[in-house]
Design an enzyme around this catalytic site. Structure first.
Site, PDB file in Angstrom:
ATOM      1  N   LYS A  52       0.839  -1.206   0.000  1.00 12.27           N
ATOM      2  CA  LYS A  52       0.000   0.000   0.000  1.00 12.27           C
ATOM      3  C   LYS A  52       0.877   1.260   0.000  1.00 12.27           C
ATOM      4  O   LYS A  52       0.659   2.170  -0.797  1.00 12.27           O
ATOM      5  CB  LYS A  52      -0.945  -0.003   1.222  1.00 12.27           C
ATOM      6  CG  LYS A  52      -1.891  -1.207   1.224  1.00 12.27           C
ATOM      7  CD  LYS A  52      -2.828  -1.222   2.411  1.00 12.27           C
ATOM      8  CE  LYS A  52      -2.167  -1.528   3.720  1.00 12.27           C
ATOM      9  NZ  LYS A  52      -1.558  -2.882   3.810  1.00 12.27           N
ATOM     10  N   THR A  53       1.865   1.287   0.883  1.00 13.49           N
ATOM     11  CA  THR A  53       2.758   2.459   0.937  1.00 13.49           C
ATOM     12  C   THR A  53       3.556   2.555  -0.366  1.00 13.49           C
ATOM     13  O   THR A  53       3.740   3.645  -0.916  1.00 13.49           O
ATOM     14  CB  THR A  53       3.754   2.313   2.115  1.00 13.49           C
ATOM     15  OG1 THR A  53       3.023   1.920   3.268  1.00 13.49           O
ATOM     16  CG2 THR A  53       4.488   3.607   2.385  1.00 13.49           C
ATOM     17  N   ASP A  68      -1.204   6.416   6.821  1.00 12.71           N
ATOM     18  CA  ASP A  68      -1.266   4.983   7.074  1.00 12.71           C
ATOM     19  C   ASP A  68      -2.188   4.733   8.275  1.00 12.71           C
ATOM     20  O   ASP A  68      -2.390   5.624   9.097  1.00 12.71           O
ATOM     21  CB  ASP A  68       0.155   4.483   7.374  1.00 12.71           C
ATOM     22  CG  ASP A  68       0.290   2.986   7.133  1.00 12.71           C
ATOM     23  OD1 ASP A  68      -0.660   2.374   6.612  1.00 12.71           O
ATOM     24  OD2 ASP A  68       1.347   2.431   7.461  1.00 12.71           O
ATOM     25  N   THR A 111      -5.583  -1.563   7.180  1.00 17.16           N
ATOM     26  CA  THR A 111      -5.749  -3.017   7.192  1.00 17.16           C
ATOM     27  C   THR A 111      -7.208  -3.346   7.511  1.00 17.16           C
ATOM     28  O   THR A 111      -7.608  -4.493   7.429  1.00 17.16           O
ATOM     29  CB  THR A 111      -4.858  -3.635   8.295  1.00 17.16           C
ATOM     30  OG1 THR A 111      -5.074  -2.899   9.499  1.00 17.16           O
ATOM     31  CG2 THR A 111      -3.392  -3.560   7.914  1.00 17.16           C
ATOM     32  N   ARG A 133       6.503  -8.223   1.552  1.00 19.22           N
ATOM     33  CA  ARG A 133       7.387  -7.834   2.670  1.00 19.22           C
ATOM     34  C   ARG A 133       8.033  -9.078   3.283  1.00 19.22           C
ATOM     35  O   ARG A 133       9.204  -9.080   3.633  1.00 19.22           O
ATOM     36  CB  ARG A 133       6.613  -7.060   3.744  1.00 19.22           C
ATOM     37  CG  ARG A 133       7.538  -6.710   4.928  1.00 19.22           C
ATOM     38  CD  ARG A 133       6.847  -5.924   6.007  1.00 19.22           C
ATOM     39  NE  ARG A 133       6.557  -4.571   5.575  1.00 19.22           N
ATOM     40  CZ  ARG A 133       5.466  -3.898   5.910  1.00 19.22           C
ATOM     41  NH1 ARG A 133       4.549  -4.456   6.674  1.00 19.22           N
ATOM     42  NH2 ARG A 133       5.279  -2.671   5.476  1.00 19.22           N
TER      43      ARG A 133
END
Ligand code: ADP
Length: 357
Positions: free
Chosen positions: A85-86, A130, A179, A238
């Site tokens: 997302k980032t 975020d 999330t 990640r």
């Protein structure tokens, strides 16, 4: 409308000093990011692997905004942590040639935190928030007119001396990440022009992530080695990046530095990451439900307390993949281990166990 107490009163003249106190994190200033994360984070659509539906939509949206010479619509990206997302927000900023300011909702506790950031924005910039589901009510209300009309509505002073100020803001794009899309209030959710859920990645996509990262880190990995790491990465880039780094440490110390299928599998076994990508915490969670609660259902708070983990960690980090992999089920009365979950742990379902009577 933001209500400021006297000592929080801010005038346009104070903009400079507020900017200095902003809880903004520029990507290059994120401590842990500086070395590893920042070097491997994709910067354009070509190196951003997978999420093809999202990329196609974004390419058109970006092109349209450029042709219209208008800022992009506000966007909300949701999905489990580590899915990009980032990263996609950073790609959007670099494709549009604009700055991105990165912050997160827990850093915006006081009204002046969000006001300071909004007032420091320049035209066209992207503001990335975020964990946006954790914004407090006051911050949310400051954001509504900012998102809709690019204004900051504030009341300063108290009762009779109160003054209402309407401060114009430069046009900007808010990108929110969460999330938990379900925990966003509907007025906030409704103000996003694009809402997109990020999907878990396929094995092939994750193998591409592994190979790309290995190349940047100058690690030698075969196709099969990359696939072996991808299979245990829980659908999450990640994690794939974390595992390639751990496996490369093993490869250098115990083998000849090259990662093939055998090296990858042996290293991941030593790290206790099983063939589904589950680690000790995931297995402890499933075993707990089976051993102490007959396979469930059991509430998430009980699980978290028994494992001495935070509820948020269980909900945001462990559960999404266990649910997606079909090992865990969510029911109105709590979490249950699925038949697949029992099989994965090599255990028998209660109904399969031999009954004496
Ligand atoms: P999120 O914001 O969803 O928690 P991030 O954007 O921080 O996830 O991504 C975590 C890491 O995974 C980043 O360091 C990035 O390098 C990598 N990553 C995420 N998405 C992709 C992708 N589509 N392609 C390649 N690497 C990715």
């Amino acid at each position: 409308m933001a209500i400021l107490s006297d000592n929080e009163d801010i005038g346009i003249d104070n903009k400079e000093s507020l900017h200095k106190k902003n809880p903004i994190i520029k990507p290059e200033n994120i401590e842990y990011d500086k070395t590893f994360e920042n070097s491997i984070r994709p910067k354009d659509f070509d190196s951003y692997i997978g999420q093809s539906a999202l990329k196609e939509t974004l390419k058109i949206t970006l092109q349209a905004a450029r042709l219209r010479e208008k800022p992009l619509d506000h966007m909300l990206f949701y999905g489990p942590p580590g899915l990009g997302k980032t990263t996609i927000a950073g790609v959007i900023a670099s494709q549009m040639g604009v700055e991105i300011l990165i912050t997160s909702a827990p850093a915006l506790e006081r009204p002046r935190d969000i006001i300071g950031i909004l007032m420091s924005l320049k035209g066209g910039e992207i503001l990335f928030i975020d964990e946006i589901h954790r914004l407090n009510k006051v911050a949310e209300e400051i954001l509504y007119p900012a998102m809709e009309d690019f204004t900051l509505d504030m009341t300063t002073g108290k009762s009779q001396t109160a003054k209402t100020l309407r401060i114009p803001l430069p046009k900007f794009t808010l990108i929110g990440a969460t999330t938990k899309a379900g925990e966003l209030s509907s007025p906030l959710r409704d103000r996003f022009g694009m809402i997109h859920r990020l999907e878990f990645y396929t094995i092939d996509e994750l193998a591409q992530v592994v190979k790309r990262t290995a190349k940047i880190l100058e690690i030698d990995v075969t196709e099969e080695g990359a696939k072996a790491i991808a299979k245990r990465s829980r659908g999450t880039p990640r994690i794939a990046n974390r595992l390639i780094k751990r496996v490369s440490d093993f490869a250098i110390v115990k083998y000849d530095g090259k990662i093939d299928e055998v090296v990858a599998n042996e290293s991941l076994d030593i790290l206790k990451i099983d063939e589904f990508g589950l680690d000790n915490t995931d297995r402890a969670l499933l075993n707990l439900i089976i051993e102490k609660y007959d396979g469930g259902p059991v509430g998430v708070e009980t699980i978290a307390a028994a494992l001495s983990e935070d509820v948020r960690t269980i909900e945001d980090v462990c559960e999404p993949y266990l649910l997606q992999a079909g090992l865990l089920q969510r029911t109105p009365r709590g979490r249950k281990v699925s038949p697949e979950g029992y099989r994965h742990l090599g255990r028998k379902m209660p109904s399969e166990q031999t009954r004496l009577f």
